[in-house]
Write an enzyme that holds these catalytic residues in place. Structure first.
Site, mmCIF file in Angstrom:
data_model
loop_
_atom_site.group_PDB
_atom_site.id
_atom_site.type_symbol
_atom_site.label_atom_id
_atom_site.label_comp_id
_atom_site.label_asym_id
_atom_site.label_seq_id
_atom_site.Cartn_x
_atom_site.Cartn_y
_atom_site.Cartn_z
ATOM 1 N N ASN A 161 0.813 -1.231 0.000
ATOM 2 C CA ASN A 161 0.000 0.000 0.000
ATOM 3 C C ASN A 161 0.842 1.276 0.000
ATOM 4 O O ASN A 161 0.472 2.270 -0.629
ATOM 5 C CB ASN A 161 -0.998 -0.022 1.159
ATOM 6 C CG ASN A 161 -0.329 -0.036 2.511
ATOM 7 O OD1 ASN A 161 0.762 -0.584 2.671
ATOM 8 N ND2 ASN A 161 -0.962 0.568 3.486
ATOM 9 N N GLU A 259 4.127 -4.803 12.395
ATOM 10 C CA GLU A 259 3.133 -3.742 12.178
ATOM 11 C C GLU A 259 2.037 -4.360 11.332
ATOM 12 O O GLU A 259 2.253 -4.637 10.147
ATOM 13 C CB GLU A 259 3.765 -2.553 11.428
ATOM 14 C CG GLU A 259 4.984 -1.934 12.111
ATOM 15 C CD GLU A 259 4.622 -1.035 13.277
ATOM 16 O OE1 GLU A 259 3.426 -0.866 13.580
ATOM 17 O OE2 GLU A 259 5.554 -0.517 13.918
ATOM 18 N N CYS A 293 -3.173 1.395 6.456
ATOM 19 C CA CYS A 293 -3.489 0.632 7.672
ATOM 20 C C CYS A 293 -4.173 1.508 8.709
ATOM 21 O O CYS A 293 -4.915 1.016 9.548
ATOM 22 C CB CYS A 293 -2.205 0.048 8.240
ATOM 23 S SG CYS A 293 -0.935 1.301 8.482
ATOM 24 N N GLU A 472 7.936 1.543 16.239
ATOM 25 C CA GLU A 472 9.014 2.128 15.449
ATOM 26 C C GLU A 472 8.812 3.638 15.434
ATOM 27 O O GLU A 472 7.766 4.136 15.832
ATOM 28 C CB GLU A 472 9.031 1.519 14.031
ATOM 29 C CG GLU A 472 9.398 0.025 14.067
ATOM 30 C CD GLU A 472 9.530 -0.643 12.690
ATOM 31 O OE1 GLU A 472 9.520 0.051 11.672
ATOM 32 O OE2 GLU A 472 9.649 -1.876 12.669
HETATM 33 P P1 NAD Z 1 0.614 -9.384 3.372
HETATM 34 O O1 NAD Z 1 0.688 -9.815 4.788
HETATM 35 O O2 NAD Z 1 -0.106 -10.227 2.409
HETATM 36 O O3 NAD Z 1 2.072 -9.174 2.767
HETATM 37 C C1 NAD Z 1 3.024 -8.323 3.373
HETATM 38 C C2 NAD Z 1 4.415 -8.768 2.937
HETATM 39 O O4 NAD Z 1 4.673 -10.050 3.512
HETATM 40 C C3 NAD Z 1 4.583 -8.942 1.428
HETATM 41 O O5 NAD Z 1 5.876 -8.537 1.051
HETATM 42 C C4 NAD Z 1 4.434 -10.442 1.250
HETATM 43 O O6 NAD Z 1 5.068 -10.930 0.097
HETATM 44 C C5 NAD Z 1 5.112 -10.955 2.506
HETATM 45 N N1 NAD Z 1 4.737 -12.319 2.935
HETATM 46 C C6 NAD Z 1 3.627 -13.031 2.645
HETATM 47 N N2 NAD Z 1 3.697 -14.252 3.215
HETATM 48 C C7 NAD Z 1 4.861 -14.313 3.888
HETATM 49 C C8 NAD Z 1 5.501 -15.307 4.702
HETATM 50 N N3 NAD Z 1 4.950 -16.500 4.916
HETATM 51 N N4 NAD Z 1 6.712 -15.003 5.236
HETATM 52 C C9 NAD Z 1 7.282 -13.802 5.055
HETATM 53 N N5 NAD Z 1 6.735 -12.833 4.289
HETATM 54 C C10 NAD Z 1 5.530 -13.079 3.720
HETATM 55 O O7 NAD Z 1 0.007 -7.916 3.422
HETATM 56 P P2 NAD Z 1 -0.381 -6.991 2.174
HETATM 57 O O8 NAD Z 1 -1.656 -7.515 1.589
HETATM 58 O O9 NAD Z 1 0.798 -6.778 1.308
HETATM 59 O O10 NAD Z 1 -0.652 -5.594 2.916
HETATM 60 C C11 NAD Z 1 -1.868 -5.255 3.491
HETATM 61 C C12 NAD Z 1 -1.846 -5.454 4.994
HETATM 62 O O11 NAD Z 1 -0.769 -4.728 5.559
HETATM 63 C C13 NAD Z 1 -3.089 -4.931 5.670
HETATM 64 O O12 NAD Z 1 -3.516 -5.862 6.637
HETATM 65 C C14 NAD Z 1 -2.621 -3.659 6.337
HETATM 66 O O13 NAD Z 1 -3.374 -3.256 7.461
HETATM 67 C C15 NAD Z 1 -1.230 -3.997 6.694
HETATM 68 N N6 NAD Z 1 -0.426 -2.799 6.911
HETATM 69 C C16 NAD Z 1 -0.067 -2.466 8.192
HETATM 70 C C17 NAD Z 1 0.664 -1.304 8.428
HETATM 71 C C18 NAD Z 1 1.070 -0.909 9.828
HETATM 72 O O14 NAD Z 1 1.921 -0.046 9.971
HETATM 73 N N7 NAD Z 1 0.515 -1.504 10.860
HETATM 74 C C19 NAD Z 1 1.042 -0.495 7.357
HETATM 75 C C20 NAD Z 1 0.658 -0.859 6.070
HETATM 76 C C21 NAD Z 1 -0.077 -2.022 5.857
#
Ligand code: NAD
Length: 491
Positions: A161, A259, A293, A472
Site C-alpha cells: 500500500n 506492524e 493501515c 518504530e
Molecule cells: P501481506 O501480509 O499479504 O504481505 C506483506 C508482505 O509479507 C509482502 O511482502 C508479502 O510478500 C510478505 N509475505 C507473505 N507471506 C509471507 C511469509 N509466509 N513469510 C514472510 N513474508 C511473507 O500484506 P499486504 O496484503 O501486502 O498488505 C496489506 C496489509 O498490511 C493490511 O492488513 C494492512 O493493514 C497492513 N499494513 C499495516 C501497516 C502498519 O503499519 N501496521 C502499514 C501498512 C499495511
C-alpha cells in the site's frame, strides 16, 4: 517500464535483484509478472527468488559487516542516508510515476506524499543518529555506561500500500545503526524498491549493506524469516501473515517488530466542528482508496448529529471520482489488484446481506477504454449495520466504511474497543477534557484528536492487540535496530 525508461538497470523490462552491489536475476531464472492495476497490463517482470537467493543476500550482508561497512562510524552512515535522500529527491517524478503505475494510486498523491515522505525518512534518521546519545549510571565505586551496537542483518518485509514510504521507514534506521539489510518488497509493488537499489548503486554505497530480493511471500519472504544469519525482522503486513512470521522468528529469538492490520474508529461527537470533521473523516476513510493501515473505516457518530453528519459526509464522498491515476486531477485511483477489488466488492455485497443500507458506491465505476479492465471500486458508505457485524469488525482494507450512531461516550468506547485490532483512532470534539479522557480509554497505539495521519517522525508508531507488537519511529526505531548493552567498570 521499458518504454518509459524509468529503471536504468531494467532496460528489457526485467527488474533484477540487488545483491552484494550487483543487479542479478534469480538463480533459478524464474520470473513473475508485475501489473499496472489501473489497466491490468504487464509493466515489468521481477525475479521469482528462492532460498538460494536469500543465502546470497545474507552472505553479501555478512561480508559487508566484516568489511568497511562494519567499521563505519555514525557520521559516514548519516552522510550515506543524506545522499540517498538527495538522489530520490532529484528523481521525484520518476519515483512517483513508478509508484503510481505499480499501486494504482494517483500520481499526484505519490508525488506529494509517498515519495517526499521517503526522502524525509532518510533525512530524519540521518539527523536522529547524529544526535542520539546513550546513558551513563554512576555508582559510588563503579561506572555503568551504555552502548548501542548493530544487531547484524535485518530482513525488511513490506506491503503494497505504501511501498517506498514503508521500506524507507525501516531501511533508514536499520542502516543508521550500522546493520545490513535484506529487503523484500511486496511482489505486487516491486518497482520503487528497485529504483532505491539503483540509488544505492549510484552513490557507491558499500556492497552488501543494502540487498534486495524480489519474489513471493511464501517463498522468498519465508526464507528470509527462516534464515539463520538474518538476526532481526521488521515486518509490515496483514495480521495472518504476521502470525506466521512470529511463529518462525520467535523460537529463533530474532529481534522482531510486527506492524499489522487495523479496523480503526473515527469517533465524532456532537460538539465537533462539523465542516472540518467531515473533511477529516472523509480523508481518514478514503485516502489511498482506503488502503492505509491507519484508515478510519468505522465511523461512530453521536446520535444528535448523525443525520446531519451522514448527509454531509456522503455528499463529500460523492466528489471522489475513480479515474486514471496518471492524470493530474484524479482524486481516487485503482485498488491494488483485481483479486483485491473482488474481495472489497464481496464485502459490499455482504454488507447488504447483513442488513446494511448502501448510502453511496457499492459497485464498480463505469470507466472507458483500457481503464475498464482496471481494479476500480467506488467509495462506499454503509449505514445500519450492527457494530458486531462482519463488515464492521473485519479489516476490508479498501474503500468501504460503515457508519454507526451512539448515544453516550461509554457506548462509543464499547464499539471502538469491540474489535480484535488496536492500531489507530481519531476523535473529533471541541471538549478538551473529553478528548483526553476518550483518547486514553481507546485501545490503540495511536490516537489523533481533530486530525488524522498528522505525523511527527519522532513519535512511537505501532499497534496493540492484533495490530502488532513493538514500536518504530524516532528513538524507538534506533533502539529496535540496535543491541543495547551495558558496561560496568569497577573504579
Ligand atoms: P501481506 O501480509 O499479504 O504481505 C506483506 C508482505 O509479507 C509482502 O511482502 C508479502 O510478500 C510478505 N509475505 C507473505 N507471506 C509471507 C511469509 N509466509 N513469510 C514472510 N513474508 C511473507 O500484506 P499486504 O496484503 O501486502 O498488505 C496489506 C496489509 O498490511 C493490511 O492488513 C494492512 O493493514 C497492513 N499494513 C499495516 C501497516 C502498519 O503499519 N501496521 C502499514 C501498512 C499495511
Amino acid at each position: 517500464v521499458r518504454e518509459l525508461g524509468l529503471l536504468e538497470h531494467a532496460s528489457e523490462g526485467q527488474v533484477l535483484n540487488y545483491i552484494g552491489g550487483e543487479f542479478v536475476p534469480a538463480q533459478a531464472g524464474r520470473w513473475l509478472e508485475d501489473l499496472d492495476p489501473a489497466r491490468n497490463r504487464r509493466i515489468a517482470s521481477i525475479p521469482r527468488s528462492e532460498s538460494s537467493d536469500v543465502d546470497d543476500a545474507a552472505n553479501a550482508a555478512s561480508e559487508a559487516r566484516r568489511g568497511a561497512w562494519g567499521q563505519s562510524g555514525v557520521g559516514e552512515r548519516a552522510d550515506l542516508l543524506e545522499a540517498v535522500a538527495d538522489k530520490i529527491e532529484a528523481r521525484l517524478d520518476d519515483f512517483a510515476r513508478l509508484e503510481s503505475l505499480d499501486t494504482g494510486k494517483p500520481f499526484a498523491l505519490a508525488r506529494s506524499v509517498d515519495i517526499p515522505r521517503a526522502v524525509a525518512n532518510f533525512r530524519f534518521f540521518a539527523g536522529a543518529v547524529r544526535h542520539q546519545s546513550t546513558g551513563c549510571h554512576s555508582m559510588a565505586n563503579a561506572l555503568n555506561y551504555t552502548v548501542r551496537k548493530p544487531v547484524g542483518t535485518f530482513g525488511l518485509i513490506t506491503p503494497w500500500n505504501l511501498p517506498l514510504y514503508l521500506l524507507s521507514w525501516k531501511t533508514a534506521p536499520a542502516l543508521a545503526m550500522g546493520n545490513c539489510v535484506v529487503a523484500k518488497p511486496s511482489e505486487l509493488t516491486p518497482l520503487t524498491a528497485s529504483a532505491l537499489a539503483e540509488v544505492f548503486s549510484e552513490i557507491g554505497a558499500p556492497a552488501g549493506c543494502f540487498n534486495l530480493v524480489h519474489g513471493l511471500g511464501a517463498e522468498v519472504g519465508q526464507a528470509i524469516v527462516e534464515h539463520e544469519d538474518i538476526t532481526g525482522i521488521s515486518f509490515t503486513g496483514g495480521t495472518e501473515t504476521g502470525k506466521r512470521v512470529a511463529a518462525t522468528a520467535a523460537p529463533m529469538f530474532k529481534k522482531l517488530s510486527l506492524e499489522l492490520g487495523g479496523k480503526n474508529p473515527s469517533i465524532v461527537f456532537a460538539d465537533c466542528d462539523l465542516e472540518k470533521t467531515v473533511e477529516g473523516v472523509v480523508r481518514a476513510a478514503f485516502a489511498n482508496q482506503g488502503q492505509v493501515c491507519l484508515c478510519g473505516s468505522r465511523i461512530l457518530v453521536e446520535r444528535s448529529i448523525y443525520d446531519q453528519f451522514s448527509a454531509a459526509f456522503v455528499e463529500r464522498v460523492r466528489e471522489l471520482r475513480p479515474g486514471d491515476p496518471q492524470q493530474g486531477d484524479t482524486n481516487f485511483g485503482a485498488l491494488i489488484s483485481l483479486g483485491h477489488r473482488d474481495k472489497v466488492e464481496g464485502y459490499a455485497k455482504l454488507a447488504a446481506e447483513e442488513g446494511g443500507e448502501i448510502l453511496c458506491g457499492g459497485k464498480r465505476p463505469e470507466l472507458s477504454g483500457d481503464l475498464a479492465e482496471g481494479a476500480f471500486f467506488e467509495p462506499t458508505v454503509v449505514a445500519g449495520l450492527a457494530p458486531s457485524s462482519r463488515c464492521s469488525t473485519e479489516e476490508i482494507f479498501g474503500p468501504v466504511v460503515t457508519l454507526h450512531p451512539f448515544d453516550t461516550e461509554a457506548e462509543a468506547l464499547e464499539i471502538a474497543n469491540g474489535v480484535r485490532y488496536g492500531l489507530a483512532a481519531s476523535v473529533w470534539t471541541n471538549d478538551l477534557t473529553r478528548a483526553h479522557r476518550v483518547s486514553e480509554a481507546i485501545e490503540s497505539g495511536m490516537v489523533w484528536v481533530n486530525t488524522w495521519l498528522l505525523r511527527d517522525l519522532r513519535v512511537p508508531f505501532g499497534g496493540m492487540k492484533d495490530s502488532g507488537v513493538g514500536r518504530e519511529g524516532g528513538r524507538h526505531s534506533l533502539e529496535f535496530f540496535s543491541e543495547t548493552r551495558n558496561i560496568c567498570i569497577q573504579l
